[in-house]
Motif scaffolding. Sequence first.
Motif, PDB file in Angstrom:
ATOM      1  N   LEU A  12      56.176  35.386  43.105  1.00  0.00           N
ATOM      2  CA  LEU A  12      55.191  34.759  42.211  1.00  0.00           C
ATOM      3  C   LEU A  12      54.157  33.976  43.030  1.00  0.00           C
ATOM      4  O   LEU A  12      54.057  32.756  42.918  1.00  0.00           O
ATOM      5  CB  LEU A  12      55.893  33.822  41.218  1.00  0.00           C
ATOM      6  CG  LEU A  12      56.855  34.482  40.244  1.00  0.00           C
ATOM      7  CD1 LEU A  12      57.625  33.431  39.472  1.00  0.00           C
ATOM      8  CD2 LEU A  12      56.098  35.399  39.290  1.00  0.00           C
ATOM      9  N   PRO A  13      53.375  34.664  43.854  1.00  0.00           N
ATOM     10  CA  PRO A  13      52.402  33.950  44.690  1.00  0.00           C
ATOM     11  C   PRO A  13      51.259  33.383  43.859  1.00  0.00           C
ATOM     12  O   PRO A  13      50.849  33.973  42.857  1.00  0.00           O
ATOM     13  CB  PRO A  13      51.907  35.037  45.641  1.00  0.00           C
ATOM     14  CG  PRO A  13      52.061  36.302  44.861  1.00  0.00           C
ATOM     15  CD  PRO A  13      53.312  36.118  44.035  1.00  0.00           C
ATOM     16  N   LEU A  14      50.751  32.244  44.294  1.00  0.00           N
ATOM     17  CA  LEU A  14      49.593  31.631  43.643  1.00  0.00           C
ATOM     18  C   LEU A  14      48.429  31.584  44.628  1.00  0.00           C
ATOM     19  O   LEU A  14      47.516  32.388  44.565  1.00  0.00           O
ATOM     20  CB  LEU A  14      49.955  30.229  43.141  1.00  0.00           C
ATOM     21  CG  LEU A  14      51.051  30.184  42.071  1.00  0.00           C
ATOM     22  CD1 LEU A  14      51.414  28.747  41.750  1.00  0.00           C
ATOM     23  CD2 LEU A  14      50.598  30.915  40.818  1.00  0.00           C
ATOM     24  N   ARG A  15      48.461  30.652  45.588  1.00  0.00           N
ATOM     25  CA  ARG A  15      47.353  30.554  46.544  1.00  0.00           C
ATOM     26  C   ARG A  15      47.311  31.743  47.492  1.00  0.00           C
ATOM     27  O   ARG A  15      46.283  32.041  48.075  1.00  0.00           O
ATOM     28  CB  ARG A  15      47.434  29.245  47.327  1.00  0.00           C
ATOM     29  CG  ARG A  15      48.621  29.124  48.249  1.00  0.00           C
ATOM     30  CD  ARG A  15      48.733  27.714  48.836  1.00  0.00           C
ATOM     31  NE  ARG A  15      47.654  27.421  49.744  1.00  0.00           N
ATOM     32  CZ  ARG A  15      47.681  27.686  51.048  1.00  0.00           C
ATOM     33  NH1 ARG A  15      48.732  28.286  51.572  1.00  0.00           N
ATOM     34  NH2 ARG A  15      46.675  27.352  51.819  1.00  0.00           N
ATOM     35  N   ARG A  16      48.428  32.435  47.681  1.00  0.00           N
ATOM     36  CA  ARG A  16      48.460  33.603  48.562  1.00  0.00           C
ATOM     37  C   ARG A  16      48.446  34.919  47.783  1.00  0.00           C
ATOM     38  O   ARG A  16      48.689  35.983  48.349  1.00  0.00           O
ATOM     39  CB  ARG A  16      49.701  33.553  49.455  1.00  0.00           C
ATOM     40  CG  ARG A  16      49.609  32.538  50.577  1.00  0.00           C
ATOM     41  CD  ARG A  16      50.797  32.630  51.511  1.00  0.00           C
ATOM     42  NE  ARG A  16      52.006  32.082  50.907  1.00  0.00           N
ATOM     43  CZ  ARG A  16      52.441  30.846  51.108  1.00  0.00           C
ATOM     44  NH1 ARG A  16      51.766  30.038  51.899  1.00  0.00           N
ATOM     45  NH2 ARG A  16      53.536  30.423  50.551  1.00  0.00           N
ATOM     46  N   SER A  17      48.148  34.854  46.508  1.00  0.00           N
ATOM     47  CA  SER A  17      48.131  36.073  45.708  1.00  0.00           C
ATOM     48  C   SER A  17      46.902  36.914  46.046  1.00  0.00           C
ATOM     49  O   SER A  17      45.882  36.394  46.504  1.00  0.00           O
ATOM     50  CB  SER A  17      48.103  35.732  44.217  1.00  0.00           C
ATOM     51  OG  SER A  17      46.849  35.188  43.866  1.00  0.00           O
ATOM     52  N   PRO A  18      46.961  38.239  45.809  1.00  0.00           N
ATOM     53  CA  PRO A  18      45.783  39.083  46.054  1.00  0.00           C
ATOM     54  C   PRO A  18      44.564  38.597  45.282  1.00  0.00           C
ATOM     55  O   PRO A  18      43.451  38.620  45.786  1.00  0.00           O
ATOM     56  CB  PRO A  18      46.243  40.457  45.588  1.00  0.00           C
ATOM     57  CG  PRO A  18      47.724  40.443  45.755  1.00  0.00           C
ATOM     58  CD  PRO A  18      48.147  39.039  45.425  1.00  0.00           C
ATOM     59  N   ALA A  19      44.763  38.142  44.054  1.00  0.00           N
ATOM     60  CA  ALA A  19      43.639  37.667  43.251  1.00  0.00           C
ATOM     61  C   ALA A  19      42.994  36.442  43.885  1.00  0.00           C
ATOM     62  O   ALA A  19      41.775  36.313  43.938  1.00  0.00           O
ATOM     63  CB  ALA A  19      44.094  37.340  41.835  1.00  0.00           C
ATOM     64  N   ALA A  20      43.828  35.531  44.384  1.00  0.00           N
ATOM     65  CA  ALA A  20      43.295  34.310  44.991  1.00  0.00           C
ATOM     66  C   ALA A  20      42.567  34.604  46.290  1.00  0.00           C
ATOM     67  O   ALA A  20      41.515  34.031  46.570  1.00  0.00           O
ATOM     68  CB  ALA A  20      44.422  33.311  45.236  1.00  0.00           C
ATOM     69  N   THR A  21      43.094  35.503  47.108  1.00  0.00           N
ATOM     70  CA  THR A  21      42.492  35.765  48.412  1.00  0.00           C
ATOM     71  C   THR A  21      41.267  36.648  48.336  1.00  0.00           C
ATOM     72  O   THR A  21      40.478  36.710  49.270  1.00  0.00           O
ATOM     73  CB  THR A  21      43.522  36.419  49.350  1.00  0.00           C
ATOM     74  OG1 THR A  21      44.013  37.611  48.734  1.00  0.00           O
ATOM     75  CG2 THR A  21      44.686  35.472  49.613  1.00  0.00           C
ATOM     76  N   THR A  22      41.083  37.342  47.208  1.00  0.00           N
ATOM     77  CA  THR A  22      39.897  38.191  47.064  1.00  0.00           C
ATOM     78  C   THR A  22      38.884  37.590  46.111  1.00  0.00           C
ATOM     79  O   THR A  22      37.901  38.220  45.777  1.00  0.00           O
ATOM     80  CB  THR A  22      40.291  39.589  46.543  1.00  0.00           C
ATOM     81  OG1 THR A  22      40.951  39.466  45.279  1.00  0.00           O
ATOM     82  CG2 THR A  22      41.210  40.285  47.533  1.00  0.00           C
ATOM     83  N   GLY A  23      39.155  36.361  45.675  1.00  0.00           N
ATOM     84  CA  GLY A  23      38.191  35.692  44.810  1.00  0.00           C
ATOM     85  C   GLY A  23      38.364  36.028  43.350  1.00  0.00           C
ATOM     86  O   GLY A  23      37.535  35.692  42.526  1.00  0.00           O
ATOM     87  N   GLY A  24      39.458  36.711  42.997  1.00  0.00           N
ATOM     88  CA  GLY A  24      39.707  37.038  41.603  1.00  0.00           C
ATOM     89  C   GLY A  24      40.146  35.819  40.829  1.00  0.00           C
ATOM     90  O   GLY A  24      40.256  34.716  41.334  1.00  0.00           O
ATOM     91  N   SER A  25      40.429  35.999  39.555  1.00  0.00           N
ATOM     92  CA  SER A  25      40.817  34.880  38.712  1.00  0.00           C
ATOM     93  C   SER A  25      41.825  35.356  37.699  1.00  0.00           C
ATOM     94  O   SER A  25      42.133  36.519  37.583  1.00  0.00           O
ATOM     95  CB  SER A  25      39.596  34.283  37.997  1.00  0.00           C
ATOM     96  OG  SER A  25      38.988  35.260  37.174  1.00  0.00           O
ATOM     97  N   GLY A  26      42.303  34.368  36.950  1.00  0.00           N
ATOM     98  CA  GLY A  26      43.179  34.720  35.855  1.00  0.00           C
ATOM     99  C   GLY A  26      44.559  34.140  36.005  1.00  0.00           C
ATOM    100  O   GLY A  26      45.341  34.538  36.849  1.00  0.00           O
ATOM    101  N   GLY A  27      44.844  33.132  35.146  1.00  0.00           N
ATOM    102  CA  GLY A  27      46.185  32.606  35.054  1.00  0.00           C
ATOM    103  C   GLY A  27      46.683  32.072  36.378  1.00  0.00           C
ATOM    104  O   GLY A  27      46.005  31.343  37.080  1.00  0.00           O
ATOM    105  N   THR A  28      47.906  32.450  36.707  1.00  0.00           N
ATOM    106  CA  THR A  28      48.524  31.953  37.915  1.00  0.00           C
ATOM    107  C   THR A  28      48.021  32.683  39.130  1.00  0.00           C
ATOM    108  O   THR A  28      48.291  32.288  40.259  1.00  0.00           O
ATOM    109  CB  THR A  28      50.050  32.133  37.849  1.00  0.00           C
ATOM    110  OG1 THR A  28      50.333  33.529  37.795  1.00  0.00           O
ATOM    111  CG2 THR A  28      50.636  31.450  36.629  1.00  0.00           C
ATOM    112  N   GLY A  29      47.341  33.778  38.957  1.00  0.00           N
ATOM    113  CA  GLY A  29      46.898  34.560  40.100  1.00  0.00           C
ATOM    114  C   GLY A  29      48.001  35.436  40.634  1.00  0.00           C
ATOM    115  O   GLY A  29      47.784  36.257  41.511  1.00  0.00           O
TER     116      GLY A  29
END
Length: 282
Positions: A253-270
């Motif tokens: 359950l990554p948050l700051r290291r999630s693909p969404a977070a590292t590529t500038g995406g958004s949404g919920g917990t990431g």
Amino acid sequence: MDDYVELPGVRTWYETDGTGDPLLLLHGGLCTNETWQAQRADFAAHFRVLLPERRGHGHTPDVDGPLSYQDMADDTVAFIERVVGGPAHLVGWSDGGVVALLVAIARPDLVRKVVAIGANFLPSPQSGAAPAMLDQITPDAPDLTMFREAYAAVSPDGAAHWPVVVDKLAAMLRTEPAIPTEDLARIAAPTLVLVGDDDLITLEHTIALYRAIPGSQLAVVPGTSHALVMEKPEEVNRIILDFLAKEPIPTMLPLRRSPAATTGGSGGTGGGTPADATRRRA
């Protein structure tokens, strides 16, 4: 093995131990390599450990002019280029951790992984848990007796030069380091931020450092202070060696290291749903 190397800024004393990939141990302020005694054997069993003593510390002479983190980082870059000849792991404690961060920012080609122990990116008045302690950094301070005796035993400048070095360091700590978070965000090397739970550097500042470095990892050692490498060496060594030897596991359950977070995406917990995390692990 121990020897001197002639660097552009200062004739630098260093020691080496073990074989394998190079790992630099960067000591703290007013310290010598003796403070790494609880780490040397464990690390040398896995790496070629190099321990340079910085300008004005230990066997390395002082240099005219003020002491600065940038000069010490430049010395470290020159040391890696001259002695190591290629990228190395950097494990820095306190001032050594600051130096490691500056080297990782300036010369990513020379850095494999970074471990910053009890390090700060803003001066002590803004990052320290007890800024008033700066006033206690004086040549005759009782708390510095151990450091003063270690300096007097090996410094090529002689025991009489101790007050000069202490005054230089105290002046530096009041205004340095001053590393912009934009620069920390450029650190590409995998980084572990390590701290005691009762450290001289506040946990709030440590967390800010951790958050500023992309993909970094954070470890807080319970029941320790700024001297965590001596207080709980077995635990500290295990954490560092595990970080250096292994790649990060794919967390569920990554948050700051999630693909969404590292590529500038958004949404919920990431991190998506647990099912998404499971698919990422597969």
